[in-house]
Design an enzyme around this catalytic site. Structure first.
Site, short mmCIF file in Angstrom:
data_model
loop_
_atom_site.label_atom_id
_atom_site.label_comp_id
_atom_site.label_asym_id
_atom_site.label_seq_id
_atom_site.Cartn_x
_atom_site.Cartn_y
_atom_site.Cartn_z
CG ASP A 46 7.19 70.06 43.62
OD1 ASP A 46 6.40 69.47 44.37
OD2 ASP A 46 7.48 71.26 43.75
NE ARG A 173 7.17 77.77 47.04
CZ ARG A 173 6.59 78.46 48.03
NH1 ARG A 173 7.22 79.48 48.58
NH2 ARG A 173 5.39 78.12 48.45
CD GLU A 226 3.66 75.62 46.72
OE1 GLU A 226 4.40 75.84 47.68
OE2 GLU A 226 3.11 74.52 46.54
C1 FRU Z 1 5.57 72.50 45.80
C2 FRU Z 1 6.75 73.07 46.56
C3 FRU Z 1 7.45 74.10 45.70
C4 FRU Z 1 8.83 74.11 46.26
C5 FRU Z 1 9.05 72.66 46.60
C6 FRU Z 1 9.89 72.43 47.82
O1 FRU Z 1 5.24 71.21 46.13
O2 FRU Z 1 6.33 73.62 47.77
O3 FRU Z 1 6.83 75.36 45.70
O4 FRU Z 1 9.79 74.58 45.36
O5 FRU Z 1 7.76 72.11 46.81
O6 FRU Z 1 10.16 71.09 48.00
#
Ligand code: FRU
Length: 526
Positions: A46, A173, A226
């Site tokens: 991300d 998160r 997410e």
């Molecule tokens: C989304 C995710 C988020 C997390 C991150 C971890 O792609 O799973 O929810 O913060 O990647 O790398």
């Protein structure tokens, strides 16, 4: 006569001059994106903490400093003065004390509400999820944390009072934080992934957070939710008439399988988001397989309204960048020495359509900085256009293309891209089904995952029946399609063969009436 010593030095300089440039060495592999950001080496997922501050765009990103698979998550960092040319900097916020640095956002603390800023100047504050993989009890822990920088993002200090939010949960998160004018406080949108909820918190100082409200489940509620994102957009260009867009990532269970993102349009009063549409309505930001956890920039400068420059107050052009990937195969992509790349920055707007308000996305205008030779602007029938296109050798794969296809008697029509050595990717419209599709089942290298070689489609009613309008960005390993002036977006990775560079208009089940096509070659940013 030159001394042997001097001769030797001259030889060395000549060798250096003839040697590969850093671009060739580091950014010139066959699949290396040439105008999309990717880290020089190693894994990224991300985008994080997108922020504009003192003349620089910052992109932070989920990064593994030690390898090309997910792990040791830290915030990588790059800066740009123009939103297209990126300079990668050292890791900004590293994993430490057994805590990984997961996704989050960065704000400009202009009035030192946090007390972190020194010298009477604004500072940057990053709000991220701290992920502790396995505690003694065998449970993971996710909490919200702060880090700050007083030197334009070059060095970061983790707040000694971390975490600032701890619900003792394993899944909690991806905080998106921004200053809310309505609430006159900081707002955090953060995900409760298993409950399919976005939780909102408010704060005066970024340190103490008060629970404001919850949204969800609504829309699509499978997998985990997410990367929530909440931002305000002018409606039809009227800066005084706005709505809020709440975007949520889903993994797995998104529309095209694996990860993908939906959005809701509604009202936000600084405390609570209310969906304008029925809870069952599902709207997707991207109908391809490869756009996830997209984030908008905080702190963007305000500019005049493109539609009402004289009469409207200044507003920022909301700009979003996503991770161009899907968790189904992200770890298996055939790239080296890096793995993962970002979408091109997209400018966002909200437009009234016959179905209601919809998110419009187009490539940021910054792309014009990369335009080279408008080698083609052509109007004609299929045969004429293809003859014309075949006569032009573009040298590399990168193009920014705009086309209007008059469908005529064809049942299906569109473009064949990255064509050559028996492979191509097809972007087409099926008139009977009223569907736009991307077919990458014969696009090149695709054997690394059974989920990759797919044909994905999306419902699309044409604004001008019988005429398909397309804008397409093609890079060495991606295709981003913005159909009908940005009303429908489809993003797909592809791994074409070395010489798959040709481009053609095609039709099936009848003759198309004609097409116009304009192509810019796009320069490398490296
Ligand atoms: C989304 C995710 C988020 C997390 C991150 C971890 O792609 O799973 O929810 O913060 O990647 O790398």
């Amino acid at each position: 006569m030159l001394s042997p010593h001097l001769l030797c030095s001259i030889a060395l300089i000549a060798t250096c001059l003839l040697a590969e440039s850093p671009k060739d060495r580091d950014y010139n592999q066959p699949y290396r994106p040439q105008f999309h950001f990717s880290p020089r080496v190693n894994w990224t997922n991300d985008p994080n903490g997108l922020v504009y501050f003192e003349g620089e765009y910052h992109i932070f990103f989920q990064y593994n400093p030690f390898g090309d698979q997910w792990g040791h998550m830290s915030w990588g960092h790059a800066v740009s003065s123009d939103l297209v040319h990126w300079k990668e900097l050292p890791v900004a916020i590293p994993e430490g004390d057994g805590v990984m640095i997961f996704t989050g956002s960065t704000v400009v603390d202009r009035n030192n509400t946090s007390g972190f800023c020194t010298g009477g100047k604004p500072c940057l504050v990053a709000v991220y999820t701290g992920h502790t993989p396995e505690l003694a009890a065998g449970k993971t822990l996710q909490t919200q944390n702060l880090a700050y920088s007083n030197d334009r993002g070059r060095t970061w200090t983790k707040f000694s009072g971390n975490p600032v939010l701890d619900l003792h949960m394993s899944d909690f998160r991806d905080p998106k934080v921004f200053w809310s004018e309505q609430g006159k406080h900081w707002v955090m949108a953060v995900s409760l992934p298993d409950e399919h909820k976005v939780r909102f918190y408010g704060s005066a100082d970024l340190k103490k957070w008060e629970h404001l409200s919850d949204f969800g489940p609504e829309g699509a509620a499978s997998g985990q939710w997410e990367c929530p994102e909440l931002f305000e957009l002018p409606v039809d260009g009227h800066a005084t008439h706005t709505r809020w867009v709440l975007k949520v990532g889903l993994n797995p269970g998104a529309l095209q399988g694996g990860s993908g993102e939906q959005y809701f349009v509604g009202h936000f009063d600084g405390k609570r988001f209310v969906n304008d549409n029925p809870p069952s309505l599902q709207l997707w930001t991207d109908y391809g397989k490869d756009c996830y956890c997209a984030l908008t920039f905080n702190g963007l400068p305000k500019s005049p309204s493109p539609t009402h420059p004289q009469t409207q107050p200044l507003t920022p052009v909301q700009t979003m960048i996503g991770w161009m990937n899907n968790w189904q195969y992200a770890g298996k992509l055939p790239t080296s020495p890096w793995r993962g790349q970002m979408t091109f920055p997209r400018k966002l707007s909200l437009h009234t359509t016959s179905d209601g308000l919809r998110l419009i996305q187009l490539p940021s205008d910054a792309i014009t900085k990369l335009h080279r030779q408008p080698f083609t602007r052509f109007i004609g029938n299929e045969k004429e256009i293809n003859k014309y296109l075949a006569g032009h050798n573009r040298g590399d794969k990168m193009i920014d293309l705009t086309s209007t296809i008059t469908l005529g008697g064809a049942k299906e029509a569109g473009l064949r891209l990255l064509w050559g050595e028996g492979a191509y990717t097809q972007v087409g419209y099926n008139i009977e089904r009223k569907e736009l599709f991307i077919d990458r089942t014969n696009s090149g290298e695709d054997g690394f995952s059974a989920d990759f070689p797919a044909r994905v489609s999306a419902p699309l009613a044409l604004a001008n029946p019988g005429q398909l309008q397309l804008r397409i960005l093609v890079d060495r390993s991606s295709i981003e399609v913005f159909a009908e002036h940005g009303r429908l977006v489809m993003t797909e990775l592809v791994f074409p063969k070395q010489n798959s560079r040709k481009l053609a208009v095609y039709s099936d089940g009848g003759k198309l009436a004609g097409a116009s096509i304009r192509i810019w070659t796009v320069a490398s940013i490296w």
